[in-house]
Structures are given as structure tokens and as C-alpha cells.
Design a protein around this motif. Structure first.
Motif, PDB file in Angstrom:
ATOM      1  N   ASP A  40       0.829  -1.131   0.022  1.00 31.37           N
ATOM      2  CA  ASP A  40       0.043  -0.260   0.037  1.00 31.37           C
ATOM      3  C   ASP A  40       0.890   1.328  -0.172  1.00 31.37           C
ATOM      4  O   ASP A  40       1.849   1.287   1.151  1.00 31.37           O
ATOM      5  CB  ASP A  40      -0.859  -0.096   1.221  1.00 31.37           C
ATOM      6  CG  ASP A  40      -1.848   1.314   1.403  1.00 31.37           C
ATOM      7  OD1 ASP A  40      -1.727   2.181   0.705  1.00 31.37           O
ATOM      8  OD2 ASP A  40      -2.977   0.880   1.937  1.00 31.37           O
ATOM      9  N   PRO A  41       0.735   2.160  -1.154  1.00 27.87           N
ATOM     10  CA  PRO A  41       1.651   3.361  -1.031  1.00 27.87           C
ATOM     11  C   PRO A  41       1.369   4.206   0.081  1.00 27.87           C
ATOM     12  O   PRO A  41       2.430   5.166   0.499  1.00 27.87           O
ATOM     13  CB  PRO A  41       1.228   3.940  -2.355  1.00 27.87           C
ATOM     14  CG  PRO A  41      -0.206   3.530  -2.859  1.00 27.87           C
ATOM     15  CD  PRO A  41      -0.178   2.166  -2.141  1.00 27.87           C
ATOM     16  N   HIS A  42       0.361   4.335   0.773  1.00 28.91           N
ATOM     17  CA  HIS A  42      -0.077   5.130   1.837  1.00 28.91           C
ATOM     18  C   HIS A  42       0.202   4.242   3.209  1.00 28.91           C
ATOM     19  O   HIS A  42       0.144   5.037   4.467  1.00 28.91           O
ATOM     20  CB  HIS A  42      -1.654   5.628   1.812  1.00 28.91           C
ATOM     21  CG  HIS A  42      -1.837   6.380   0.628  1.00 28.91           C
ATOM     22  ND1 HIS A  42      -1.101   7.562   0.352  1.00 28.91           N
ATOM     23  CD2 HIS A  42      -2.402   6.063  -0.248  1.00 28.91           C
ATOM     24  CE1 HIS A  42      -1.552   7.907  -0.796  1.00 28.91           C
ATOM     25  NE2 HIS A  42      -2.363   6.955  -1.081  1.00 28.91           N
ATOM     26  N   ALA A  43       0.340   3.142   3.270  1.00 26.28           N
ATOM     27  CA  ALA A  43       0.574   2.312   4.568  1.00 26.28           C
ATOM     28  C   ALA A  43       1.448   1.101   4.149  1.00 26.28           C
ATOM     29  O   ALA A  43       1.088  -0.204   3.849  1.00 26.28           O
ATOM     30  CB  ALA A  43      -0.564   1.656   5.257  1.00 26.28           C
ATOM     31  N   PRO A  44       2.757   1.128   3.894  1.00 23.04           N
ATOM     32  CA  PRO A  44       3.712   0.156   3.432  1.00 23.04           C
ATOM     33  C   PRO A  44       3.575  -1.263   4.321  1.00 23.04           C
ATOM     34  O   PRO A  44       4.145  -2.240   3.729  1.00 23.04           O
ATOM     35  CB  PRO A  44       5.060   0.554   3.275  1.00 23.04           C
ATOM     36  CG  PRO A  44       4.940   2.176   3.664  1.00 23.04           C
ATOM     37  CD  PRO A  44       3.623   2.370   4.126  1.00 23.04           C
ATOM     38  N   HIS A  45       3.215  -1.231   5.572  1.00 28.11           N
ATOM     39  CA  HIS A  45       3.345  -2.360   6.219  1.00 28.11           C
ATOM     40  C   HIS A  45       1.782  -3.207   5.823  1.00 28.11           C
ATOM     41  O   HIS A  45       1.728  -4.286   6.345  1.00 28.11           O
ATOM     42  CB  HIS A  45       3.094  -2.110   7.768  1.00 28.11           C
ATOM     43  CG  HIS A  45       1.915  -1.361   8.159  1.00 28.11           C
ATOM     44  ND1 HIS A  45       1.791   0.094   7.971  1.00 28.11           N
ATOM     45  CD2 HIS A  45       0.668  -1.493   8.812  1.00 28.11           C
ATOM     46  CE1 HIS A  45       0.582   0.489   8.261  1.00 28.11           C
ATOM     47  NE2 HIS A  45       0.236  -0.416   8.793  1.00 28.11           N
ATOM     48  N   ARG A  46       1.190  -2.611   5.051  1.00 29.13           N
ATOM     49  CA  ARG A  46      -0.105  -3.429   4.735  1.00 29.13           C
ATOM     50  C   ARG A  46      -0.027  -3.802   2.933  1.00 29.13           C
ATOM     51  O   ARG A  46       0.789  -3.005   2.404  1.00 29.13           O
ATOM     52  CB  ARG A  46      -1.429  -2.752   4.866  1.00 29.13           C
ATOM     53  CG  ARG A  46      -1.364  -2.259   6.212  1.00 29.13           C
ATOM     54  CD  ARG A  46      -2.691  -2.735   7.341  1.00 29.13           C
ATOM     55  NE  ARG A  46      -3.449  -3.692   6.568  1.00 29.13           N
ATOM     56  CZ  ARG A  46      -4.618  -3.354   6.967  1.00 29.13           C
ATOM     57  NH1 ARG A  46      -5.347  -2.633   7.479  1.00 29.13           N
ATOM     58  NH2 ARG A  46      -5.666  -4.657   6.520  1.00 29.13           N
ATOM     59  N   GLN A  47      -1.017  -4.431   2.630  1.00 31.79           N
ATOM     60  CA  GLN A  47      -0.864  -4.628   0.928  1.00 31.79           C
ATOM     61  C   GLN A  47      -2.312  -4.070   0.465  1.00 31.79           C
ATOM     62  O   GLN A  47      -3.374  -4.149   1.400  1.00 31.79           O
ATOM     63  CB  GLN A  47      -1.008  -6.181   0.621  1.00 31.79           C
ATOM     64  CG  GLN A  47       0.403  -6.791   0.800  1.00 31.79           C
ATOM     65  CD  GLN A  47       0.516  -8.102   0.445  1.00 31.79           C
ATOM     66  OE1 GLN A  47      -0.573  -8.874   0.470  1.00 31.79           O
ATOM     67  NE2 GLN A  47       1.751  -8.526   0.012  1.00 31.79           N
ATOM     68  N   ARG A  48      -2.464  -3.292  -0.661  1.00 29.89           N
ATOM     69  CA  ARG A  48      -3.622  -3.082  -1.253  1.00 29.89           C
ATOM     70  C   ARG A  48      -3.820  -3.913  -2.716  1.00 29.89           C
ATOM     71  O   ARG A  48      -2.971  -3.914  -3.297  1.00 29.89           O
ATOM     72  CB  ARG A  48      -3.355  -1.671  -1.337  1.00 29.89           C
ATOM     73  CG  ARG A  48      -4.673  -0.897  -1.473  1.00 29.89           C
ATOM     74  CD  ARG A  48      -4.813   0.659  -1.214  1.00 29.89           C
ATOM     75  NE  ARG A  48      -5.932   1.329  -1.505  1.00 29.89           N
ATOM     76  CZ  ARG A  48      -6.130   2.723  -1.313  1.00 29.89           C
ATOM     77  NH1 ARG A  48      -4.882   3.261  -0.801  1.00 29.89           N
ATOM     78  NH2 ARG A  48      -7.347   3.064  -1.745  1.00 29.89           N
ATOM     79  N   TRP A  49      -5.116  -3.805  -2.887  1.00 31.04           N
ATOM     80  CA  TRP A  49      -5.684  -4.390  -4.257  1.00 31.04           C
ATOM     81  C   TRP A  49      -5.348  -3.206  -5.293  1.00 31.04           C
ATOM     82  O   TRP A  49      -5.896  -2.316  -5.211  1.00 31.04           O
ATOM     83  CB  TRP A  49      -6.892  -4.895  -4.274  1.00 31.04           C
ATOM     84  CG  TRP A  49      -7.083  -5.883  -5.415  1.00 31.04           C
ATOM     85  CD1 TRP A  49      -7.742  -5.211  -6.414  1.00 31.04           C
ATOM     86  CD2 TRP A  49      -6.650  -6.761  -5.914  1.00 31.04           C
ATOM     87  NE1 TRP A  49      -7.962  -6.106  -7.485  1.00 31.04           N
ATOM     88  CE2 TRP A  49      -7.130  -7.314  -7.338  1.00 31.04           C
ATOM     89  CE3 TRP A  49      -5.789  -8.084  -5.447  1.00 31.04           C
ATOM     90  CZ2 TRP A  49      -7.025  -8.192  -7.865  1.00 31.04           C
ATOM     91  CZ3 TRP A  49      -5.801  -8.962  -6.255  1.00 31.04           C
ATOM     92  CH2 TRP A  49      -6.243  -9.217  -7.347  1.00 31.04           C
ATOM     93  N   TRP A  50      -4.462  -3.574  -6.309  1.00 29.16           N
ATOM     94  CA  TRP A  50      -4.351  -2.879  -7.579  1.00 29.16           C
ATOM     95  C   TRP A  50      -5.276  -3.290  -8.709  1.00 29.16           C
ATOM     96  O   TRP A  50      -5.084  -4.847  -8.955  1.00 29.16           O
ATOM     97  CB  TRP A  50      -2.916  -2.831  -7.952  1.00 29.16           C
ATOM     98  CG  TRP A  50      -3.009  -2.191  -9.395  1.00 29.16           C
ATOM     99  CD1 TRP A  50      -2.682  -2.576 -10.594  1.00 29.16           C
ATOM    100  CD2 TRP A  50      -2.940  -0.583  -9.622  1.00 29.16           C
ATOM    101  NE1 TRP A  50      -2.572  -1.610 -11.357  1.00 29.16           N
ATOM    102  CE2 TRP A  50      -2.658  -0.404 -10.940  1.00 29.16           C
ATOM    103  CE3 TRP A  50      -3.100   0.509  -8.636  1.00 29.16           C
ATOM    104  CZ2 TRP A  50      -2.733   0.909 -11.511  1.00 29.16           C
ATOM    105  CZ3 TRP A  50      -2.796   1.723  -9.408  1.00 29.16           C
ATOM    106  CH2 TRP A  50      -2.624   2.116 -10.650  1.00 29.16           C
ATOM    107  N   ASP A  51      -6.298  -2.980  -9.067  1.00 35.93           N
ATOM    108  CA  ASP A  51      -7.214  -3.418 -10.064  1.00 35.93           C
ATOM    109  C   ASP A  51      -6.742  -3.330 -11.582  1.00 35.93           C
ATOM    110  O   ASP A  51      -7.463  -3.895 -12.401  1.00 35.93           O
ATOM    111  CB  ASP A  51      -8.549  -2.915 -10.020  1.00 35.93           C
ATOM    112  CG  ASP A  51      -8.748  -1.507 -10.228  1.00 35.93           C
ATOM    113  OD1 ASP A  51      -7.910  -0.965 -10.909  1.00 35.93           O
ATOM    114  OD2 ASP A  51      -9.947  -0.842 -10.305  1.00 35.93           O
TER     115      ASP A  51
END
Length: 52
Positions: A10-21
Motif C-alpha cells: 500500500d503506497p500509504h501504509a507500506p506495512h499493509r497490502q492493497r489491491w491494484w485493479d
């Protein structure tokens, strides 16, 4: 070149992952190391990842 849909840091929370569609970030987030299934409605349901 745009990255394919998937889980990325996640670009705003590097300790998490975020889904890029494939076009934009979604609101779907995941903790690293958690089973990373595609979020509902991502268009990738039914695809499986080969496990080595």
C-alpha cells in the motif's frame, strides 16, 4: 506500462497490502502474509495460483 491486477504494498501504509485493479487502487486491504485472495468483483475469481 501498468502493473497487472494484484496485491502490492500500500503506497500509504507500506506495512499493509492493497489491491491494484489494473487501473487504480481499490479500498481492499490485506495484512502481509495473510492468504491473499482477489477481492470480490475483481474479475479474477476462479483463477488459481500455482504453488511450488
Amino acid at each position: 506500462m501498468t502493473p497487472p491486477p494484484g496485491w502490492y504494498p500500500d503506497p500509504h501504509a507500506p506495512h499493509r497490502q492493497r489491491w491494484w485493479d489494473g487501473t487504480a487502487w481499490t479500498e481492499h486491504r490485506s495484512a502481509p502474509g495473510a492468504p491473499a485472495a482477489p477481492p470480490p468483483g475483481s474479475g479474477t475469481a476462479g483463477r488459481t495460483k500455482a504453488i511450488a
